[in-house]
Design an enzyme around this catalytic site. Structure first.
Site, short mmCIF file in Angstrom:
data_model
loop_
_atom_site.label_atom_id
_atom_site.label_comp_id
_atom_site.label_asym_id
_atom_site.label_seq_id
_atom_site.Cartn_x
_atom_site.Cartn_y
_atom_site.Cartn_z
N LYS A 1 27.44 30.70 30.28
CA LYS A 1 28.33 30.69 31.44
C LYS A 1 27.58 31.36 32.58
O LYS A 1 27.55 32.58 32.69
CB LYS A 1 29.62 31.46 31.11
CG LYS A 1 30.86 31.04 31.87
CD LYS A 1 30.78 31.14 33.38
CE LYS A 1 30.82 32.53 33.91
NZ LYS A 1 30.51 32.63 35.35
N SER B 1 27.52 43.28 36.96
CA SER B 1 27.80 44.58 37.57
C SER B 1 28.50 45.51 36.57
O SER B 1 29.11 45.04 35.60
CB SER B 1 28.70 44.38 38.79
OG SER B 1 29.88 43.71 38.40
N GLU C 1 28.78 31.43 39.10
CA GLU C 1 29.28 30.28 39.85
C GLU C 1 28.63 30.20 41.24
O GLU C 1 28.82 29.22 41.95
CB GLU C 1 30.81 30.33 39.96
CG GLU C 1 31.41 31.53 40.69
CD GLU C 1 31.56 32.79 39.82
OE1 GLU C 1 30.69 33.06 38.96
OE2 GLU C 1 32.54 33.52 40.03
N GLU D 1 26.02 51.23 44.04
CA GLU D 1 24.95 50.23 43.95
C GLU D 1 25.14 49.30 45.14
O GLU D 1 26.18 48.62 45.25
CB GLU D 1 25.06 49.43 42.65
CG GLU D 1 23.95 48.39 42.55
CD GLU D 1 24.06 47.46 41.34
OE1 GLU D 1 25.17 47.14 40.92
OE2 GLU D 1 22.99 47.05 40.84
N PHE E 1 24.24 36.30 39.24
CA PHE E 1 23.65 35.37 40.21
C PHE E 1 22.19 35.67 40.51
O PHE E 1 21.46 34.81 40.99
CB PHE E 1 24.46 35.40 41.54
CG PHE E 1 24.10 36.56 42.44
CD1 PHE E 1 22.99 36.49 43.28
CD2 PHE E 1 24.84 37.74 42.44
CE1 PHE E 1 22.63 37.56 44.10
CE2 PHE E 1 24.49 38.80 43.26
CZ PHE E 1 23.38 38.71 44.08
N CYS F 1 18.13 43.98 39.65
CA CYS F 1 18.69 45.14 38.94
C CYS F 1 17.62 46.20 38.73
O CYS F 1 17.93 47.33 38.38
CB CYS F 1 19.26 44.72 37.60
SG CYS F 1 18.00 44.01 36.56
#
Ligand code: NAD
Length: 494
Positions: free
Chosen positions: A172, A225, A175, A379, A148, A280
């Site tokens: 993909k 992740s 969402e 994290e 995301f 990240c």
């Protein structure tokens, strides 16, 4: 309510049995929903990508190159429109959203050089009358599964090179902020990409499972992740696919006692709190070496007070909300638990009030953090900066190298010798010297070490050409020229 569609074989498809909510994180309202693909819908998209493959891999390099030039023009022209979409679903401030698109465009620029990148090699006369040459050919249908936090840039990291190499693609996206993937696919279509070459399937685990198990998908690029990256790596490999899966991070910024204090404090603020820490490559651990710690913590604390947090659409905002209400609660729980673990909460972002139902949280600074505390080990992926105090350079390197993640790392110093030694010693894929977020430019490749990457190749740049192609070596012998029906004047020996 607006439904965000799939984009399959050149058409928008909204029917679905299941839908997921899409929020505007700055208001907390759900104003859209996204169609979630069933296994059948994903199979339909895979079939479209497979059918489009023969013509696309046969398209001339010149034709492919022209499409990338056109995509670059259109995306540059529509950057503000795409940035507004990113801000409305992700929450990041508009300047960050535009920056993300610009970084993604570097990968399209790289793809315009595809005729150079796809060049093979040739050795003449390896044996008498025998030559050998190599070519790189597409792997086939490629699945790209993205997170995301960079809903435009990470898809562009993958699809630029995957398409340039002659593959067809199923993207993909997350969402949580799915619209930009469809926007990008439509831009490619407008630029001349044939239907079926780039498809977007919206969805969650069900869609991903189908992509990982389907025999017609030959390669998987994943960013997300660490637990999901690790499981994607294993499952895709079990199904015979090549796979690169980039995972999470805990990036350290080491500040030596001789560093420029203001430069380091400014860098810590932008790298820890920019995009609400949902990068990240965000710095989440500041490693203060020797006697610089007190002054550095004070300099960061004073800057935090001036940070403006608000809706990403407000040009005055420097930081927007988090992605969801649940994520905000998770981030807050790390700050709540830090004191009981023995750390000192210098600034508690939970106490900041916002005049909005959006998923806002203030910025936090936690000092005297140590390995073994959750605030250090996990994290967090939010605007929480931990400070670990160490006595020496070697303690700092040991701390970084013992951490399970190895995405990015930075050192701040005025000493070139110390920086050079750090570059040699440190176990991370991307290193910054007085640069807090050392994201490589598009002509290099992006990737971490240890639990930040499962697979062998990094993403985009030269590594992506190796990942998205298969090498083929051709060994050639022709009949003896002396026997040719054409008079070659053979042998031509002076
Ligand atoms: P995530 O792992 O939750 O989701 C990533 C993708 O995997 C999404 O498309 C999601 O739909 C899918 N997914 C989620 N759960 C799944 C499951 N159980 N089975 C199959 N698919 C599943 O990650 P996120 O929260 O969207 O993104 C944030 C994470 O991504 C952070 O950990 C961040 O560090 C990482 N990230 C890493 C890099 C990198 O380059 N290393 C870059 C950006 C983000």
């Amino acid at each position: 309510m607006q439904t965000i569609p799939h984009y399959i074989n050149g058409s928008l498809v909204t029917d679905a049995e299941r839908f997921g909510p899409v929020f505007n994180p700055a208001t907390g309202e759900q104003d859209k929903q996204v169609a979630l693909a069933s296994a059948d819908r994903v199979e339909e998209a895979i079939a479209a990508a497979k059918a489009a493959l023969p013509a696309w891999r046969a398209a001339s390099l010149a034709k492919r190159t022209n499409i990338f030039f056109r995509v670059r023009e259109i995306l540059n022209e529509r950057k503000p429109v795409l940035a507004a979409i990113l801000t409305s679903e992700h929450g990041k401030v508009l300047s960050d959203a535009e920056g993300e698109i610009s970084r993604g465009l570097e990968n399209i620029e790289f793809a315009t050089g595809l005729s150079h990148m796809l060049k093979g090699e040739r050795s003449e006369q390896v044996s008498s009358g025998v030559d050998v040459h190599s070519v790189r050919q597409p792997v086939g249908v490629v699945a790209c599964i993205t997170p995301f936090n960079f809903p435009a840039m990470v898809p562009l990291w993958m699809i630029g090179s995957a398409l340039a190499c002659g593959n067809t693609v199923l993207l993909k996206p997350s969402e949580k902020d799915p619209s930009s993937a469809v926007f990008i696919a439509e831009v490619f279509a407008e630029a001349g990409l044939p239907a079926g070459v780039l498809n977007v399937v919206q969805g969650d685990k069900e869609a991903v499972d189908t992509l990982l198990e389907h025999p017609d998908v030959k390669a998987v690029s994943f960013v997300g992740s660490t637990p999901i990256a690790q499981s994607i790596y294993k499952r895709a490999a079990d199904h015979g696919k090549r796979v690169q899966a980039l995972g999470g991070a805990k990036n350290h910024m080491v500040v030596l006692p001789d560093a420029d204090l203001d430069m380091a404090a400014d860098a810590a603020i932008s790298a820890a709190y920019g995009s609400a820490g949902e990068r990240c490559m965000a710095v989440s651990v500041l490693v203060a070496v020797g006697n610089i710690a007190d002054d550095l913590v004070a300099a960061i604390k004073s800057r935090m007070a001036t940070l403006k947090i608000g809706p990403g659409t407000d040009p005055a905002s420097q930081m927007g909300p988090l992605i969801t209400a649940e994520h905000r609660e998770k981030v807050a729980s790390y700050v709540a638990g830090a004191e009981s673990e023995g750390a000192t909460v210098v600034v508690d972002g939970r106490s900041q009030q916002f005049d909005s139902n959006g998923f806002f949280i203030g910025v936090s600074l936690v000092d005297h953090v140590k390995p073994g505390m959750k605030v250090y080990d996990d994290e967090i992926f939010g605007p929480v900066l931990s400070v670990v105090r160490v006595d020496s350079y070697s303690d700092a390197v040991r701390l970084v190298n013992d951490n399970e993640f190895g995405n990015g790392v930075a050192i701040f110093t005025r000493d070139g010798g110390a920086a050079r030694q750090f570059e040699f010693d440190v176990e991370a894929g991307m290193v910054g010297v007085n640069v807090p977020i050392p994201v490589p430019v598009g002509t290099f490749s992006f990737g971490g070490w240890k639990n930040s990457l499962f697979g062998d190749t990094h993403m985009y740049g030269p590594d992506s050409i190796r990942f998205y192609t298969r090498g083929k070596v051709v060994t050639t012998r022709w009949p003896d020229p002396a026997t040719s029906v054409i008079d070659l004047g053979f042998p031509q020996v002076d």
